[in-house]
Design a protein around this motif. Structure first.
Motif, PDB file in Angstrom:
ATOM      1  N   ARG A   1      -6.439 -14.050   9.914  1.00 31.97           N
ATOM      2  CA  ARG A   1      -7.286 -12.928   9.676  1.00 31.97           C
ATOM      3  C   ARG A   1      -8.153 -12.537  10.737  1.00 31.97           C
ATOM      4  NH1 ARG A   1     -10.270 -11.997   3.945  1.00 31.97           N
ATOM      5  NH2 ARG A   1     -10.555  -9.600   4.127  1.00 31.97           N
ATOM      6  N   LEU A   2      -8.928 -11.600  10.821  1.00 34.09           N
ATOM      7  CA  LEU A   2      -9.859 -11.947  12.000  1.00 34.09           C
ATOM      8  C   LEU A   2     -11.124 -11.242  10.601  1.00 34.09           C
ATOM      9  CD1 LEU A   2      -8.614  -9.352  15.374  1.00 34.09           C
ATOM     10  CD2 LEU A   2      -8.856 -12.008  14.847  1.00 34.09           C
ATOM     11  N   HIS A   3     -11.712 -11.865  10.420  1.00 34.65           N
ATOM     12  CA  HIS A   3     -12.997 -11.667   8.915  1.00 34.65           C
ATOM     13  C   HIS A   3     -13.704 -12.961   9.396  1.00 34.65           C
ATOM     14  CE1 HIS A   3     -14.147 -10.237   5.410  1.00 34.65           C
ATOM     15  NE2 HIS A   3     -15.245 -11.465   5.437  1.00 34.65           N
ATOM     16  N   SER A   4     -15.172 -12.201   9.390  1.00 32.56           N
ATOM     17  CA  SER A   4     -16.796 -12.645  10.470  1.00 32.56           C
ATOM     18  C   SER A   4     -17.355 -13.314   8.963  1.00 32.56           C
ATOM     19  CB  SER A   4     -17.001 -12.777  11.441  1.00 32.56           C
ATOM     20  OG  SER A   4     -17.891 -12.380  11.805  1.00 32.56           O
ATOM     21  N   PRO A   5     -17.587 -14.323   8.922  1.00 35.97           N
ATOM     22  CA  PRO A   5     -18.393 -14.206   7.817  1.00 35.97           C
ATOM     23  C   PRO A   5     -20.045 -14.295   7.921  1.00 35.97           C
ATOM     24  CG  PRO A   5     -18.234 -17.029   9.107  1.00 35.97           C
ATOM     25  CD  PRO A   5     -17.500 -15.560   9.202  1.00 35.97           C
ATOM     26  N   ALA A   6     -20.512 -14.109   9.349  1.00 37.16           N
ATOM     27  CA  ALA A   6     -21.854 -12.983   9.407  1.00 37.16           C
ATOM     28  C   ALA A   6     -22.099 -11.952   9.075  1.00 37.16           C
ATOM     29  CB  ALA A   6     -21.761 -13.502  11.046  1.00 37.16           C
TER      30      ALA A   6
ATOM     31  N   PRO B   1      -6.816  -8.562   4.135  1.00 40.23           N
ATOM     32  CA  PRO B   1      -6.797  -9.764   3.047  1.00 40.23           C
ATOM     33  C   PRO B   1      -5.933 -10.768   3.441  1.00 40.23           C
ATOM     34  CG  PRO B   1      -7.490  -8.221   1.815  1.00 40.23           C
ATOM     35  CD  PRO B   1      -6.599  -7.942   2.853  1.00 40.23           C
ATOM     36  N   ASN B   2      -4.509 -10.495   3.722  1.00 41.04           N
ATOM     37  CA  ASN B   2      -2.962 -11.431   3.355  1.00 41.04           C
ATOM     38  C   ASN B   2      -2.937 -11.381   5.105  1.00 41.04           C
ATOM     39  OD1 ASN B   2      -2.864 -11.108   1.182  1.00 41.04           O
ATOM     40  ND2 ASN B   2      -1.847  -8.723   0.657  1.00 41.04           N
ATOM     41  N   GLY B   3      -3.526 -11.438   5.978  1.00 43.48           N
ATOM     42  CA  GLY B   3      -3.808 -11.919   7.116  1.00 43.48           C
ATOM     43  C   GLY B   3      -2.651 -10.956   8.050  1.00 43.48           C
ATOM     44  N   HIS B   4      -2.225 -11.379   9.527  1.00 42.23           N
ATOM     45  CA  HIS B   4      -1.240 -11.511  10.124  1.00 42.23           C
ATOM     46  C   HIS B   4      -0.463 -12.043  10.680  1.00 42.23           C
ATOM     47  CE1 HIS B   4      -4.161 -10.085  12.320  1.00 42.23           C
ATOM     48  NE2 HIS B   4      -4.039  -9.990  13.366  1.00 42.23           N
ATOM     49  N   GLY B   5       0.713 -11.740  11.853  1.00 42.82           N
ATOM     50  CA  GLY B   5       0.272 -12.658  13.097  1.00 42.82           C
ATOM     51  C   GLY B   5       1.130 -12.531  14.593  1.00 42.82           C
TER      52      GLY B   5
END
Length: 272
Positions: free
Chosen positions: A152-157, A173-177
């Motif tokens: 999942r492309l998600h940056s905590p910044a 939120p569930n991601g991909h592949g």
């Protein structure tokens, strides 16, 4: 105005590495090779050259001249047993490394108006060697691997809104592949007794242990500590893989390339 061009030629041939001395194998230098197993490949050869653009013809060099030189050299090898039918080819040890160097030397100076830049020899889709004319016979050997992973492309910044806006569906939120491709390039001087620039079996063991076995069929964000706080973009994946391999492969490691899709490739050569 210098322009680079490439010409590709294919030939099919058998070989066996039967001319590598027994003591070389016993010392471990032949790891990854089958000593007397006769096998074959559909070899592919790319010759890259460059030259000044001719204002009259609009060409660097007549591609027919490149084709004539390459085919004149390689077509006699088609449908043959390299060591036995052409014992002088690649000094009797037709590894991809030796073939690349041999083809370079056989073509050098034979294409009018062009400067050789690179010879690349594939034995299959998972192994190829590049030679760029280095006087020390340094060859770049690339091994390709695959692993299937989710992320999942998600940056905590970034805020939730920024993540959603920047990464779109990839922020699901569930991601991909993806079925990732991985290319690892190492460099080394060709050993004249083995015809090899690296121990491919050892490279395979390191890459499988450090990367493929850990990444394959995993959710990168959830299963790998390297990405617990790091956004698993393919750029970051390439850097992480480099950092995993560098302590084991040392200075011979030259390049890591991650293929996310057939259209997206990400390369890392270490700190510049």
């Amino acid at each position: 105005m210098r322009v680079h061009i490439r010409r590709r030629v294919r030939f099919s041939a058998a070989h066996s590495y039967e001319n590598i001395p027994d003591d070389v194998f016993q010392s471990g230098a032949g790891i990854g090779l089958a000593r007397r197993s006769v096998h074959g490949h559909n070899f592919t050869v790319d010759l890259s050259c460059s030259g000044q653009l001719d204002a009259r013809t609009g060409m660097v060099v007549n591609i027919a001249d490149v084709d004539r030189v390459l085919k004149g050299l390689l077509m006699p090898l088609h449908e043959s047993f390299l060591e036995r039918d052409h014992p002088a080819v690649a000094w009797g040890i037709p590894s991809t490394e030796n073939l690349a160097v041999w083809i370079w030397r056989a073509c050098e100076g034979r294409i009018p108006g062009a400067r050789l830049e690179r010879v690349r020899v594939w034995e299959d889709d998972f192994l190829w060697s590049d030679y760029m004319g280095d006087s020390g016979n340094t060859v770049y050997v690339t091994r390709a691997y695959e692993f299937a992973a989710a992320h999942r492309l998600h940056s905590p910044a970034l805020s939730e809104e920024e993540n959603c806006r920047i990464f779109g569906k990839c922020n699901n939120p569930n991601g991909h592949g993806h079925n990732y491709g991985l290319e690892v390039t190492v460099r080394g001087q060709v050993d004249p007794r083995s015809g090899l620039a690296c121990r491919i079996g050892e490279i395979d063991a390191v890459v499988n242990e450090c990367v493929v076995d850990r990444f394959d069929h995993r959710h990168l964000n959830l299963d790998l500590p390297e990405f617990a706080e790091l956004n698993p973009t393919s750029e970051n994946i390439a850097v992480v893989i480099w950092n995993l391999l560098r302590p084991r492969l040392g200075d011979q490691l030259h390049r890591v390339c991650v293929r996310e899709t057939e259209r997206n490739y990400f390369e890392y050569y270490g700190e510049e």
